[in-house]
Every structure is written in structure tokens, then in C-alpha cells.
Design an enzyme around this catalytic site. Structure first.
Site, short mmCIF file in Angstrom:
data_model
loop_
_atom_site.label_atom_id
_atom_site.label_comp_id
_atom_site.label_asym_id
_atom_site.label_seq_id
_atom_site.Cartn_x
_atom_site.Cartn_y
_atom_site.Cartn_z
N ALA A 174 0.74 -1.35 -0.19
CA ALA A 174 -0.07 0.03 0.14
C ALA A 174 0.98 1.27 0.05
O ALA A 174 0.47 2.37 0.78
CB ALA A 174 -0.95 0.01 1.27
N ASN B 8 -25.50 31.28 21.13
CA ASN B 8 -24.53 30.93 21.80
C ASN B 8 -22.98 31.14 21.62
O ASN B 8 -22.21 31.09 22.33
CB ASN B 8 -24.36 29.43 21.74
CG ASN B 8 -24.05 29.10 20.01
OD1 ASN B 8 -24.41 30.02 19.50
ND2 ASN B 8 -23.69 27.85 19.71
N GLY C 264 1.87 2.76 -2.86
CA GLY C 264 1.92 3.33 -4.03
C GLY C 264 1.30 4.80 -4.11
O GLY C 264 0.54 4.95 -3.34
N ARG D 187 -3.14 7.00 -11.16
CA ARG D 187 -4.48 7.04 -12.04
C ARG D 187 -5.53 7.74 -11.47
O ARG D 187 -6.55 7.87 -12.11
CB ARG D 187 -4.65 5.73 -12.63
CG ARG D 187 -3.37 5.16 -13.59
CD ARG D 187 -3.48 3.73 -13.68
NE ARG D 187 -3.01 3.08 -12.75
CZ ARG D 187 -2.91 1.78 -12.73
NH1 ARG D 187 -3.18 0.93 -13.81
NH2 ARG D 187 -2.03 1.21 -11.58
#
Ligand code: UD1
Ligand code: MG
Length: 460
Positions: free
Chosen positions: A9, A384, A11, A15
Site C-alpha cells: 500500500a 451561543n 503506491g 491514475r
């Protein structure tokens, strides 16, 4: 025998053309890599290793200590990425399942089946393949005259004839761990792509070792997510799976193709979901609820018989029989009691209400603690924020707040109070009081004619 998982993981995901690293990109609002790690945890894998590199902090933030990490500083290809785990994993005895971080639809049953097939067939390497009608972008499986796998050819390197092959490499492999790391060292840089291809291990091993294949029939499960078109296809597949399972459990869905339910959402039977509704995160919907149309709920806890229409609910809880919407927005820990009514154009933030409280139209309630049987007239606002800090409003039980009232926080309204419409309340109100905080009305007899000039005829 020990089973290890090695997930690549690191990369860039060029694309995808997105800012987030590919493996962190969400599918139905959940990062791809989380699906994979969850499935590994539910499978017969003993230890998992994740190779991270590009924007590694993002992935580590998501997964934390659920896996061990190897680092690939420069993205030199899948073969190089796998080699980065050598110092952590290289010496261990057992089988390693290699997975790519961009295949979120794989599930634990497939993982276990691959491991058992690899073991039973006594393979040194098992390549997981599939047959795709459109194999474009995938590595193709090359076989010899006896049908034995001899190599994987990447699309970029394939001849026109090889591109006609429909049998593809899913990117999953089960392999003898020590043999894997010996072989990874031997991969050479591809001259065309200037990357080390993990797929080269097949050619390096097929002459001397037992290399087999395992075919996945359900192609959808092993699609690689390389661009945003594939993201939408994966979401569609997942959405259909989830909706189907829910409908079979007694959740009624009107136009299910427009309904998106996240992977970790829990919905009880006898719930109705109307069109254009998205429910994600760790939301829970209890029996008898009617949700939608046009509603988004993320991390929402919805109790029995609640109705929510055309509304947004984020990180909030709604108790039994309360109705929400149309066009209401609950967020940041709103906790709405039972039998409340939160109606048209009402926003509630970080506030709690008790039973039977109503805010039917046009109200903002923020940082407030509200009792039971409180009626907020149309246009009520808890003021508030003073521009620097947020302040709290506390309202007791059985309070009537007239239309267009501003409650300037910090402020406390005790039980049984009645506030006249149009009041701007700046001081606490004691129990049982009527509060009127607005300018007196003056009526000047016969004076309007000085201000309203008669219109000339035929004008608009
Ligand atoms: C890869 C396979 C291809 C297979 C396809 C299946 C190779 C050379 N090709 O192609 O045969 O059909 O998957 O989906 O293996 N990664 C790294 N470091 C890198 C490069 C990639 O960690 O230097 C990771 C990526 O984060 C990604 C995974 O490896 O999760 C696969 O990379 P990707 O670029 O998507 O490979 P494909 O071109 O899809
Ligand atoms: Mg890919």
C-alpha cells in the site's frame, strides 16, 4: 504452519488523480485499506504486514497498531515494495499471502480458501487468477503447452496477441515465505516501466518449483481500484450486496438503487428506508423507524419508531417516536429525547433535550441543555456565540418560548417559564415567571397616511 499477510500500500495511485493516497481513498465512506485489514483480522492470517510509503502517515493514522509496517521510501514497483518487508518477515517460516492495497472487495472467505488450496496442493507459489471479459490494465497469465503457468505479462509489456488473453493476475499470491524473499532479490528492473515487477516471481520460480494457480469465479471480488471509475463500480457492488442482505432481514427499501448503507451500519428489521438516503459510519437504526427520503445519517443512533425526512443527522442520537424534518440538521452530539418534534429548518448542535419537547419551525439550538415539554416557537434562537467564545443555555421543564425569541447565552431559564414572543432575553428567568423583553408598542392614531402615499393609477 503460520500464515502471514503482506499488503502493498505504498503506491501513489497516480491514475486516481486524487489528493488522498489511493489505499486511503474511501469506498462507501470507509478507506479501502480498512476493508482489507478487517478481512485479514477475520481470516486465518496470524500476522499482517503493511508496506507503506507515499503519504504513509495517512495510512498509519487509519490502521494504527493493527498491523506491522514496512517502509518503501521510493515507489519502485510492487516487487521492490514486497522486498521492503524482508527485515521484518524474511526469516519466518510459513506461508505469506500477498495482497494489493487496492482490492477492498476481497473477503475473509476467499482469503481462507486461497490459503487452504495452497496448502492442499503443496504449491511453493499459488497465483490467484480470474477471467475478465475486459482484462484491460491487468497482468495476463501466460501458460505453456501443458497448461502450466509460466509467467505474468503486464499490459504495458504485452504483445497484441497476449493482450487477447482474458485470464488475469488478481495480484494475490500465496507463497512459501522464505522462498519469496530469496526470489524477490533476483527480480530485475523492467526496462520499459523502470519498476521491479512482483509478477516476475512466477517466471523465476516456475522452472524449479511447484507453481500453481487458483481461479476466482466471482470476478467482482478481486477488481483492482486504479481510478475513480473503478471506485464508483466498487461502491455499486458493495451497495447492492449490503442492501440485498438488509432486505432479506426485513428492512424495506424503496428504490434501493438510490440508497447507500455503509459497511458497519446496523439496521434492525421492520425499518423502512425511502429513496435517496445515505446511512454511514457506525450508525444504528432501530425497529419501526422510517428514514428518508433524501436523508443523510453518519454516526447516528436512531431509536424505535423515529421518523426522519429530508434531513441531515451527524454524530447524534434521536430517541423513541421523535420526528425529524423536513429539512432539519442535527450535528456534533445532539441528543434528542423521546416524543420530540424537530421540524422544518431547525438546526441543533451539541445539545440535549428531554421528552416531549417541540421545535417545529425555524430554530437554532446550540450548546444547550433543554428539559421536557419545552415549546420553541418559530424563529427561536439560542445565541451561543459572542464572536470569540461559545456559551451555554440551560432550559428547565414545561417552558414556553414565544416566536422570534433570542436567548443570549450564558443563560438559565427555570421550570414553568413563559417567554413572550419577540423577546431578546439577556437575564436568567426564575421558576414560574413570565418574561417579556421587547420594546413597548406605540400606536399613533391616524398617522399612517403621512407615511403611505396613495399609488398613482395603473402602477404595480
Ligand atoms: C498490479 C499487478 C498486475 C495485476 C493488478 C491487479 C504488478 C507489476 N502488476 O497492477 O499484474 O493484474 O495489480 O489489480 O504487480 N505499490 C507499492 N509500491 C509500488 C507500487 C505499487 O506499494 O512501488 C502498491 C500500490 O499501493 C497498490 C498495489 O501495490 O496498492 C498495486 O499497485 P498498482 O499500481 O495498482 O498495480 P497495477 O497496475 O494495478
Ligand atoms: Mg492496481
Amino acid at each position: 504452519m503460520a500464515n502471514f499477510a503482506l499488503v502493498l500500500a505504498a503506491g501513489k495511485g497516480t491514475r486516481m488523480r486524487t489528493k488522498l493516497p489511493k489505499c486511503a481513498f474511501p469506498i462507501l465512506k470507509k478507506p479501502m485499506i480498512e476493508y482489507i485489514v478487517e478481512n485479514l483480522e477475520a481470516s486465518e492470517i496470524d500476522e499482517s504486514f503493511l508496506v507503506v510509503g507515499h503519504e504513509k502517515e495517512v495510512i498509519i493514522d487509519l490502521i494504527g497498531e493493527r498491523v506491522q509496517y514496512a517502509f518503501q521510501e521510493e515507489q519502485l514497483g510492487t516487487g521492490h515494495a514486497a522486498l521492503m518487508a524482508k527485515s521484518l518477515l524474511g526469516d519466518k517460516k510459513g506461508t505469506t499471502l500477498i495482497l494489493l492495497g487496492d482490492m477492498p472487495l476481497i473477503d475473509n472467505e476467499i482469503i481462507n480458501k486461497i490459503l487452504s488450496t495452497h496448502e492442499k496442493s503443496n504449491n511453493d507459489l499459488t497465483v490467484v487468477t480470474s477471467t475478465f471479459d475486459n482484462p484491460q490494465g491487468y497482468g495476463r497469465i501466460l501458460r505453456d503447452q501443458y497448461g502450466r503457468i509460466k509467467a505474468i505479462k503486464e499490459e504495458k509489456n504485452a504483445t497484441e496477441q497476449e493482450k487477447q488473453i482474458n485470464e488475469i493476475n488478481t495480484g494475490i499470491y500465496a507463497v512459501n515465505n522464505r522462498l519469496l524473499f530469496e526470489t524477490l532479490n533476483k527480480i530485475e528492473k523492467d526496462p520499459l516501466k523502470q519498476e521491479y515487477y512482483l509478477t516476475d516471481i512466477v517466471e523465476l520460480l516456475s522452472d524449479t518449483y511447484k507453481v500453481g494457480t487458483y481461479a476466482i469465479r466471482n470476478q467482482e471480488r478481486v477488481m483492482g481500484i486504479n481510478d475513480l471509475v473503478a471506485v464508483s463500480e466498487a461502491e455499486k457492488i458493495l451497495r447492492n450486496d449490503i442492501n440485498r442482505a438488509l432486505m432479506l432481514k426485513g428492512v424495506s427499501m424503496i428504490n434501493p438503487e438510490t440508497i447507500t448503507i455503509g459497511h458497519n451500519v446496523k439496521i434492525e428489521g421492520n425499518v423502512t428506508i425511502n429513496p435517496n438516503t445515505t446511512i454511514t459510519g457506525s450508525s444504528k437504526i432501530s425497529e419501526g423507524a422510517i428514514i428518508g427520503p433524501n436523508t443523510e445519517i453518519h454516526n447516528g443512533i436512531i431509536h424505535e419508531n423515529v421518523e426522519v425526512k429530508h434531513s441531515l443527522i451527524f454524530d447524534s442520537e434521536v430517541h423513541t417516536r421523535t420526528t425529524i424534518g423536513p429539512f432539519a440538521h442535527l450535528r456534533n452530539n445532539a441528543n434528542i429525547g423521546r416524543d420530540n418534534r424537530v421540524g422544518n429548518f431547525v438546526e441543533i448542535k451539541k445539545s440535549t433535550t428531554k421528552a416531549n419537547t417541540k421545535m417545529s419551525h425555524l430554530a437554532y439550538i446550540g450548546d444547550s441543555e433543554v428539559g421536557s415539554n419545552v415549546n420553541f416557537g418559530s424563529g427561536s434562537v439560542t445565541v451561543n456565540y459572542d464572536g470569540i467564545n461559545k456559551h451555554k443555555t440551560v432550559i428547565g421543564n414545561d417552558v414556553f418560548i414565544g416566536c422570534n425569541t433570542n436567548l443570549i447565552a450564558p443563560i438559565k431559564i427555570e421550570d414553568n417559564v413563559f417567554i413572550a414572543a419577540g423577546s431578546t432575553v439577556t437575564k436568567d428567568i426564575p421558576k414560574g415567571a413570565l418574561a417579556i423583553a421587547r420594546g413597548h408598542q406605540i400606536n399613533k392614531e391616524d398617522y399612517a397616511k403621512n407615511l403611505i402615499k396613495p399609488k398613482p393609477k395603473n402602477s404595480d
